[in-house]
Write a protein that holds these residues in place. Structure first.
Motif, PDB file in Angstrom:
ATOM      1  N   ARG A 185      17.228  -6.400   4.216  1.00 58.00           N
ATOM      2  CA  ARG A 185      15.891  -6.977   4.386  1.00 58.00           C
ATOM      3  C   ARG A 185      14.950  -6.640   3.215  1.00 58.00           C
ATOM      4  O   ARG A 185      13.748  -6.683   3.344  1.00 58.00           O
ATOM      5  CB  ARG A 185      15.248  -6.524   5.696  1.00 58.00           C
ATOM      6  CG  ARG A 185      15.931  -7.013   6.950  1.00 58.00           C
ATOM      7  CD  ARG A 185      15.238  -6.442   8.189  1.00 58.00           C
ATOM      8  NE  ARG A 185      15.752  -6.975   9.426  1.00 58.00           N
ATOM      9  CZ  ARG A 185      16.785  -6.467  10.090  1.00 58.00           C
ATOM     10  NH1 ARG A 185      17.445  -5.440   9.616  1.00 58.00           N
ATOM     11  NH2 ARG A 185      17.167  -7.009  11.234  1.00 58.00           N
TER      12      ARG A 185
ATOM     13  N   ASP B 231       3.885 -21.085  10.199  1.00 61.22           N
ATOM     14  CA  ASP B 231       3.490 -19.945  11.036  1.00 61.22           C
ATOM     15  C   ASP B 231       4.559 -19.638  12.088  1.00 61.22           C
ATOM     16  O   ASP B 231       4.833 -18.467  12.376  1.00 61.22           O
ATOM     17  CB  ASP B 231       2.141 -20.203  11.710  1.00 61.22           C
ATOM     18  CG  ASP B 231       0.982 -20.127  10.728  1.00 61.22           C
ATOM     19  OD1 ASP B 231       1.166 -19.591   9.606  1.00 61.22           O
ATOM     20  OD2 ASP B 231      -0.114 -20.615  11.078  1.00 61.22           O
TER      21      ASP B 231
ATOM     22  N   LEU C 268       7.286 -17.768  10.331  1.00 55.27           N
ATOM     23  CA  LEU C 268       6.885 -16.385  10.078  1.00 55.27           C
ATOM     24  C   LEU C 268       7.039 -15.529  11.330  1.00 55.27           C
ATOM     25  O   LEU C 268       7.468 -14.372  11.249  1.00 55.27           O
ATOM     26  CB  LEU C 268       5.454 -16.314   9.561  1.00 55.27           C
ATOM     27  CG  LEU C 268       5.178 -16.962   8.206  1.00 55.27           C
ATOM     28  CD1 LEU C 268       3.737 -16.705   7.780  1.00 55.27           C
ATOM     29  CD2 LEU C 268       6.149 -16.493   7.145  1.00 55.27           C
ATOM     30  N   GLY C 269       6.728 -16.099  12.479  1.00 55.44           N
ATOM     31  CA  GLY C 269       6.907 -15.379  13.738  1.00 55.44           C
ATOM     32  C   GLY C 269       8.360 -15.037  13.996  1.00 55.44           C
ATOM     33  O   GLY C 269       8.690 -13.922  14.434  1.00 55.44           O
TER      34      GLY C 269
ATOM     35  N   LYS D 111       9.394 -12.260  11.539  1.00 56.39           N
ATOM     36  CA  LYS D 111       8.844 -10.970  11.965  1.00 56.39           C
ATOM     37  C   LYS D 111       9.677 -10.403  13.114  1.00 56.39           C
ATOM     38  O   LYS D 111       9.964  -9.202  13.147  1.00 56.39           O
ATOM     39  CB  LYS D 111       7.386 -11.130  12.390  1.00 56.39           C
ATOM     40  CG  LYS D 111       6.724  -9.834  12.754  1.00 56.39           C
ATOM     41  CD  LYS D 111       5.258 -10.012  13.067  1.00 56.39           C
ATOM     42  CE  LYS D 111       4.624  -8.669  13.402  1.00 56.39           C
ATOM     43  NZ  LYS D 111       3.208  -8.813  13.724  1.00 56.39           N
TER      44      LYS D 111
ATOM     45  N   ASP E  98       9.188  -7.550   7.117  1.00 54.04           N
ATOM     46  CA  ASP E  98       7.796  -7.149   6.942  1.00 54.04           C
ATOM     47  C   ASP E  98       6.991  -8.291   6.317  1.00 54.04           C
ATOM     48  O   ASP E  98       6.994  -8.479   5.099  1.00 54.04           O
ATOM     49  CB  ASP E  98       7.730  -5.911   6.058  1.00 54.04           C
ATOM     50  CG  ASP E  98       6.314  -5.405   5.831  1.00 54.04           C
ATOM     51  OD1 ASP E  98       5.360  -5.988   6.381  1.00 54.04           O
ATOM     52  OD2 ASP E  98       6.170  -4.418   5.076  1.00 54.04           O
ATOM     53  N   MET E  99       6.296  -9.032   7.131  1.00 54.66           N
ATOM     54  CA  MET E  99       5.553 -10.198   6.654  1.00 54.66           C
ATOM     55  C   MET E  99       4.375  -9.815   5.762  1.00 54.66           C
ATOM     56  O   MET E  99       3.848 -10.661   5.034  1.00 54.66           O
ATOM     57  CB  MET E  99       5.067 -11.049   7.836  1.00 54.66           C
ATOM     58  CG  MET E  99       6.193 -11.697   8.642  1.00 54.66           C
ATOM     59  SD  MET E  99       7.183 -12.884   7.690  1.00 54.66           S
ATOM     60  CE  MET E  99       8.514 -11.892   7.089  1.00 54.66           C
ATOM     61  N   ASN E 100       3.979  -8.543   5.754  1.00 48.24           N
ATOM     62  CA  ASN E 100       2.912  -8.098   4.851  1.00 48.24           C
ATOM     63  C   ASN E 100       3.377  -8.108   3.401  1.00 48.24           C
ATOM     64  O   ASN E 100       2.547  -8.126   2.491  1.00 48.24           O
ATOM     65  CB  ASN E 100       2.448  -6.688   5.232  1.00 48.24           C
ATOM     66  CG  ASN E 100       1.735  -6.684   6.565  1.00 48.24           C
ATOM     67  OD1 ASN E 100       0.975  -7.596   6.883  1.00 48.24           O
ATOM     68  ND2 ASN E 100       1.999  -5.663   7.368  1.00 48.24           N
TER      69      ASN E 100
END
Length: 187
Positions: free
Chosen positions: A146, A164, A167-168, A171, A176-178
């Motif tokens: 990852r 979006d 992205l969910g 996650k 780590d979507m940050n």
């Protein structure tokens, strides 16, 4: 061939030098899941990089990043990755991908090193398709640790609601979507 851009879709070549260890590699998370199967013929063509985890081999790219895949007669895939540099020049990287798990495996390996060293395991990087819509228009690619992630689309722009939702799902896979950085695709 410029070597500054190894691949928008290639995990660091050294990743394949050690075996994937699922949960241990992801800091206690469950092993990364791929899609059930991949139709390689449908996956061929050009994909636009929408976002990625920053990486050393793309640090000179300022955007306009694409990956183009072409099926070869021997069943492997020719890979052409392209991006734009800050000075306006284009950076290209040519490689080859293979499906060691069979014709529908979503776990591919990609090599950008010369063919003469293709027998070395460390020149092959993991390329796992971990999310793909049924129409083969939006994909996410990562690898067991990852450390790398690419979001790819058939078009330079993606519907925000669809993005979006992706992205969910990513996650939920422990990514780590940050760390995710959008890729510039239009002026």
């Amino acid at each position: 061939m410029n070597t500054a851009l190894l691949a928008p879709l290639l995990p660091l070549l050294l990743l394949s030098a050690s075996p994937a260890q699922g949960a241990d590699q992801a800091g206690g998370a469950t092993p990364l899941a791929t899609i059930p199967s991949l139709d390689a013929k449908r996956y061929m063509g050009t994909w636009y990089e929408i976002a990625k985890f920053p990486n050393d081999f793309q640090k000179k790219c300022v955007g306009f990043t694409t990956a183009t895949y072409s099926l070869r007669e021997d069943g492997r895939v020719d890979v052409l990755n392209r991006c734009r540099r800050a000075d306006g020049s284009t950076d290209d990287a040519k490689g080859v991908a293979r499906q060691p798990g069979g014709a529908t495996s979503p776990k591919l390996e990609v090599r950008f090193a010369p063919a003469i060293v293709s027998w070395l395991p460390m020149v092959w990087g993991d390329y796992w398709v971990i999310d793909l819509d049924p129409d083969y228009q939006l994909a996410a690619v990562s690898e067991p640790k990852r450390e790398y992630l690419w979001i790819l689309s058939r078009s330079p722009k993606v519907d925000p609601a669809v993005y979006d939702a992706l992205l969910g799902r990513l996650k939920a896979q422990g990514l780590d979507m940050n760390r995710l950085v959008p890729t510039r695709q239009a002026e």
